[in-house]
Design an enzyme around this catalytic site. Sequence first.
Site, PDB file in Angstrom:
ATOM      1  N   ASP A  77     -24.057  -0.938  11.893  1.00 43.42           N
ATOM      2  CA  ASP A  77     -22.429  -0.914  11.961  1.00 43.42           C
ATOM      3  C   ASP A  77     -21.902  -1.135  13.235  1.00 43.42           C
ATOM      4  O   ASP A  77     -20.664  -0.350  13.325  1.00 43.42           O
ATOM      5  CB  ASP A  77     -22.153   0.520  11.344  1.00 43.42           C
ATOM      6  CG  ASP A  77     -22.616   1.642  12.131  1.00 43.42           C
ATOM      7  OD1 ASP A  77     -23.402   1.496  13.161  1.00 43.42           O
ATOM      8  OD2 ASP A  77     -22.378   2.824  11.570  1.00 43.42           O
ATOM      9  N   LYS A 127     -20.374  14.115  22.865  1.00 42.63           N
ATOM     10  CA  LYS A 127     -19.052  13.576  22.361  1.00 42.63           C
ATOM     11  C   LYS A 127     -18.078  14.675  22.592  1.00 42.63           C
ATOM     12  O   LYS A 127     -18.365  15.827  22.649  1.00 42.63           O
ATOM     13  CB  LYS A 127     -19.140  13.513  20.720  1.00 42.63           C
ATOM     14  CG  LYS A 127     -20.017  12.330  20.298  1.00 42.63           C
ATOM     15  CD  LYS A 127     -20.211  12.166  18.881  1.00 42.63           C
ATOM     16  CE  LYS A 127     -21.153  10.970  18.391  1.00 42.63           C
ATOM     17  NZ  LYS A 127     -20.952  10.900  16.860  1.00 42.63           N
ATOM     18  N   ASP A 173     -17.301   0.164  16.554  1.00 44.09           N
ATOM     19  CA  ASP A 173     -18.044   0.858  15.474  1.00 44.09           C
ATOM     20  C   ASP A 173     -17.303   0.592  14.149  1.00 44.09           C
ATOM     21  O   ASP A 173     -16.011   0.984  14.090  1.00 44.09           O
ATOM     22  CB  ASP A 173     -18.225   2.278  15.908  1.00 44.09           C
ATOM     23  CG  ASP A 173     -19.144   3.079  14.786  1.00 44.09           C
ATOM     24  OD1 ASP A 173     -19.333   2.322  13.771  1.00 44.09           O
ATOM     25  OD2 ASP A 173     -19.269   4.232  15.019  1.00 44.09           O
TER      26      ASP A 173
END
Length: 435
Positions: free
Chosen positions: A112, A167, A223
């Site tokens: 992806d 993240k 993405d």
Amino acid sequence: MPDFNTVTAYILAGGFGTRLRQAVPDRPKALAEILGRPYIYHLLDSLARFGLKRVVLCTGHMAEMLEQALGCEYRGMELLFSREETPLGTGGALRLALERHPAPLALCINGDSLTDADLGAYLHWFTQHGDAGAELGALLLAPVDDAARYGSVTTDTSGRVLGFVEKGQGGPGWISAGVYLLRPSCLEGIAPGQSASIEQEVFPRLAEQGALCAYRARARFLDIGTPESYSAAGRFLLGQDEQGATPQPAVFLDRDGTIIVQKHYLHDPAEVELLPGAVNGLRRMAALGLRLVLITNQSGVGRGLFTRGDVERVHGRLVELLEGHGVRLDGFYLCPHAPDEGCGCRKPLPGLIARAAAELGLAPQQSFVIGDKPCDVDLGLVVNATTFLVTTGYGARHAAAGDCRPHHVTASLNEAADIIESILAARASGVTEHT
């Protein structure tokens, strides 16, 4: 260019795609359409350009649908499959695939992710980088303005990976672009059938061992795993960062009898043959700043004569032939329905042009429609475009019969380009167009 014949690509295409269910509810992410074609074919085209000969698809959710769609060959590349019976994570899935289809060096790609990095330069760097024998893997990194969504990777000046930033920490950073070069020994710590994550388990362990390096590519990254990013994927592939504010003109082109030689229910890539004048005409149209968009009826799919995968393999061959001449089509939009199915996309109905216009930011009424049959001419008239009947394919027969009324009749796409160039010049000078 490095020899990609020694490398096998492994595409991690087994995710459930839960974030993308809203936009793509009925198929695996790899078959989500971008610019009219399933995403996986854009990825396979990029691998074919580097001379890869072997691709393994690591599949899970809806694996059978993906295997039936792709078949066993595309653009000269052997396609193999490694299906997970239970979810194994990226690391477990890749270990299983390498066990079933071994290779000395694996080019692993998240199913992806999109990047326009030069994979040839990446492979060359890895094979030449320092003591390459001691480095078991390499990450391809891309720069982003805000790494909070992805997490970032830190390296020393030689390119060795030092660690990973979680993240949530914002600001510019270098992120993993979802493309990895790995030696099989990278996965020795994963037991058969064990679920494991490459990103969270394998890479941190390799970094601690000093066996993981990173290649910083000045490349774009996307993405497509969310509806928002998926909606931007077409612009990404066209090299656009954002949708243009003003809709642009395009050339909407029929396929059989217009770009390639007419063949009865064409479904064999080996039979694809460019028509005289097609390449030069397309090149000139693109040089005028026009998007080139294929619009084709393929009722053979709806009639059960061949599959959508057969159509995509034909289109892959067309892409290959045009690339050899430096020409690119910007979109491939097809109607797979039989005439009696009552769809809204079969020419001369405007469904495909409406979709292409929305996705590419096009102005049909300022555009041109070219084909060799009345349905092509009628399609153009429906959307108020300037229409051309080419006398290749069935065009000469229809021109002689007078059963359609195009604005222009030409012998080839190259001759059509002459007229389009004159029309655009007249528009630019403010002269009223007469057709």
